[in-house]
Design a protein around this motif. Structure first.
Motif, PDB file in Angstrom:
ATOM      1  N   ASN A  19      -0.399   2.282   8.230  1.00  0.00           N
ATOM      2  CA  ASN A  19       0.995   2.366   7.771  1.00  0.00           C
ATOM      3  C   ASN A  19       1.151   2.382   6.254  1.00  0.00           C
ATOM      4  N   PHE A  20       0.206   1.791   5.519  1.00  0.00           N
ATOM      5  CA  PHE A  20       0.214   1.867   4.057  1.00  0.00           C
ATOM      6  C   PHE A  20      -1.213   2.218   3.618  1.00  0.00           C
ATOM      7  N   PRO A  21      -1.612   3.475   3.767  1.00  0.00           N
ATOM      8  CA  PRO A  21      -3.019   3.837   3.578  1.00  0.00           C
ATOM      9  C   PRO A  21      -3.538   3.654   2.154  1.00  0.00           C
ATOM     10  N   ALA A  22      -2.662   3.689   1.159  1.00  0.00           N
ATOM     11  CA  ALA A  22      -3.097   3.440  -0.218  1.00  0.00           C
ATOM     12  C   ALA A  22      -3.005   1.957  -0.560  1.00  0.00           C
ATOM     13  N   ALA A  23      -1.862   1.345  -0.300  1.00  0.00           N
ATOM     14  CA  ALA A  23      -1.627  -0.029  -0.740  1.00  0.00           C
ATOM     15  C   ALA A  23      -2.506  -1.040  -0.026  1.00  0.00           C
ATOM     16  N   MET A  24      -2.757  -0.831   1.278  1.00  0.00           N
ATOM     17  CA  MET A  24      -3.607  -1.794   1.980  1.00  0.00           C
ATOM     18  C   MET A  24      -5.051  -1.722   1.488  1.00  0.00           C
ATOM     19  N   ALA A  25      -5.462  -0.549   1.000  1.00  0.00           N
ATOM     20  CA  ALA A  25      -6.811  -0.421   0.440  1.00  0.00           C
ATOM     21  C   ALA A  25      -6.900  -1.077  -0.928  1.00  0.00           C
ATOM     22  N   THR A  26      -5.955  -0.797  -1.808  1.00  0.00           N
ATOM     23  CA  THR A  26      -6.029  -1.353  -3.162  1.00  0.00           C
ATOM     24  C   THR A  26      -5.809  -2.854  -3.168  1.00  0.00           C
TER      25      THR A  26
END
Length: 487
Positions: A161-168
């Motif tokens: 659901n948040f592919p960038a934010a959950m990674a960073t």
């Protein structure tokens, strides 16, 4: 502007279909189809990692571990800072890529990229501020010195659901602490993770410090990594059910776990609330990422005196939202991630209606090529309906009436989850009093958005363990070491 005109640079799905990213190299493999939820069509294929690939990733992380651990904090900080700058520079491309593979409306996708990049800037600053401790023992017999060291190789598992934010939010503190990582993004939205890996390379992340793999066999691949004694940390964001399974697996090797799990956020509106402000906050808390967020308002409890006006206002606002493809600049509510997601939402709404709930707008899946469900408001929802217990993860707002402050607290706490909650009242004393009695890890008072890289993110009860973000986030990837010193 047409879709094809917008696909340039890092936004191009084909750029990220090269393969697994292990030890600074791209490895070809069999494909996992990545679908565009706005159209139901295939965007690209990414490599499907085997258990052997996962072990190669652990090998690469181990090979890079001692060098990265010894890298001065300022140098690690500068790499994270450059990564932040590159994300900012390529923000529109990343937002377009997220809108394509996730279906997220472009304004939401742009907001996510800005939020995601901020974790790299925040932890670039925190990398050089890791705390320590020095003091005398109460007995005066010796001195206590406490240092913090990198915990070791970390496996990071992120949702769609948040592919960038959950990674960073995971990579940032892990690298700042001096850990090497293996990122396993959700197979529904892996393209953004691979785009981030390319930007990390450009920022100067050494080979093996960040490894990325996608797999259609998450259980076998993750279990193999957790069983390897070199892996000392698991950071997971996802459902509570999967989190319980991973905790049991990690316990076999006593792996440290950080868990950000499901939510069932109550949104409390008291009679003395500013109605327009409460409606503004409700739209943010409910419709961010079309409701596909763990912090999304799931249950709207509105005091009797303002209930009718709130339902009317929320209905008008939800009905006015434009539903469409995520990549269309005019879209305000994009598709759900899969057809199964639409089916789940429809099941919850149908059950609530059968038990007496009234639909004021929406209420049925849309007949589109993609995976669409319209913004929906339900009133007179029974508190024993399934929608009151389960995380909706969609654009549906069930509204319940309450009479007293005590009722609001009882209803809000009547859940196994405790991630987020919201209160609207112009009486700050009341809001704080109620807030202290809510069983939640995070609370928004007269705000519909609480997520901030500088704040600790996490829940209580079945919503997780540990915190991400804030000054404590880096310590999740460190171990305290105590020295008893006599001199």
């Amino acid at each position: 502007m047409t879709l094809h005109a917008k696909i340039t640079g890092y936004a191009d799905p084909a750029l990220h279909a090269a393969g697994l990213y292990i030890g600074g190299k791209w490895r070809k493999g069999d494909g996992i189809a990545v679908m565009n939820p706005s159209t139901g069509e295939k965007l690209a294929e990414v490599a499907d990692a085997s258990v052997e690939d996962a072990m190669r990733a652990v090998d690469a992380a181990e090979a890079a571990a001692s060098g990265w651990r010894a890298t001065p904090a300022r140098q690690r900080s500068e790499i994270l800072r450059r990564w932040f700058q590159l994300m900012t520079q390529h923000a529109e491309e990343l937002a377009t890529l997220i809108a394509l593979e996730n279906g997220k409306a472009l304004p939401d996708a742009r907001g996510e990229v800005a939020y995601a990049a901020e974790f790299f800037r925040w932890y670039a600053e925190e990398a050089v501020r890791v705390p320590g401790e020095y003091r005398h023992t109460p007995s005066g017999s010796h001195h206590i010195l406490v240092d913090h060291e990198p915990i070791g190789i970390a496996v990071l598992i992120t949702p769609w659901n948040f592919p960038a934010a959950m990674a960073t939010r995971k990579i940032g503190p892990a690298l700042a602490a001096g850990c090497t990582v293996i990122l396993k993004p959700a197979s529904e939205t892996p393209l953004t993770a691979y785009a981030m890996a390319r930007l990390g390379e450009e920022a100067g992340v050494p080979p093996g410090v960040v490894n990325v793999l996608t797999t259609s066999k998450p259980g076998a691949v993750t279990n193999a990594m957790l069983a390897d004694p070199r892996v000392r940390k698991l950071s997971f964001t996802g459902s509570t059910g999967v989190g319980r399974t991973l905790l049991a697996e990690a316990a076999k090797s006593v792996v440290s776990c950080s868990m950000e799990l499901g939510g069932n956020a109550p949104f409390l509106v008291f009679d003395d609330a500013d109605l327009e402000a409460a409606l503004d906050g409700a739209m943010i808390a409910k419709m961010r990422n079309a409701g596909e967020a763990c912090t999304a308002a799931n249950r709207f409890y509105v005091q009797a005196g303002i209930h009718g006006a709130f339902v009317a206002g929320l209905t008008a606002r939800m009905a006015a939202l434009k539903v469409g493809p995520g990549y269309d600049p005019a879209t305000q509510c994009g598709p759900m991630i899969t057809t199964n997601a639409v089916r789940k939402i429809d099941r919850l709404v149908t059950d609530a209606i059968a038990l007496g709930a009234r639909v004021t707008t929406g209420g049925k899946p849309l007949a589109e090529n993609g995976y669409f469900y319209p913004p929906t408001v339900l009133e007179n929802v029974p508190t024993d309906a399934a929608i009151a217990r389960e995380e909706i993860f969609g654009p549906v707002a069930p509204v319940y009436r309450f009479e007293s402050e005590e009722d609001a607290i009882r209803l809000a706490n009547d859940t196994e989850y405790g991630l987020a909650a919201y209160i609207y009242s112009q009486d700050l004393k009341r809001a704080m009093r109620v807030g202290k009695q809510l069983e939640t890890g995070m609370l928004g008072i007269n705000r519909g958005l609480m997520s901030d890289p500088a704040a600790p993110f996490g829940g209580v009860k079945q919503s997780g363990l540990g915190r991400e973000g804030g000054v404590t986030g880096i310590l999740e990837f460190m171990e305290a070491k105590y020295y008893a010193v006599d001199y």
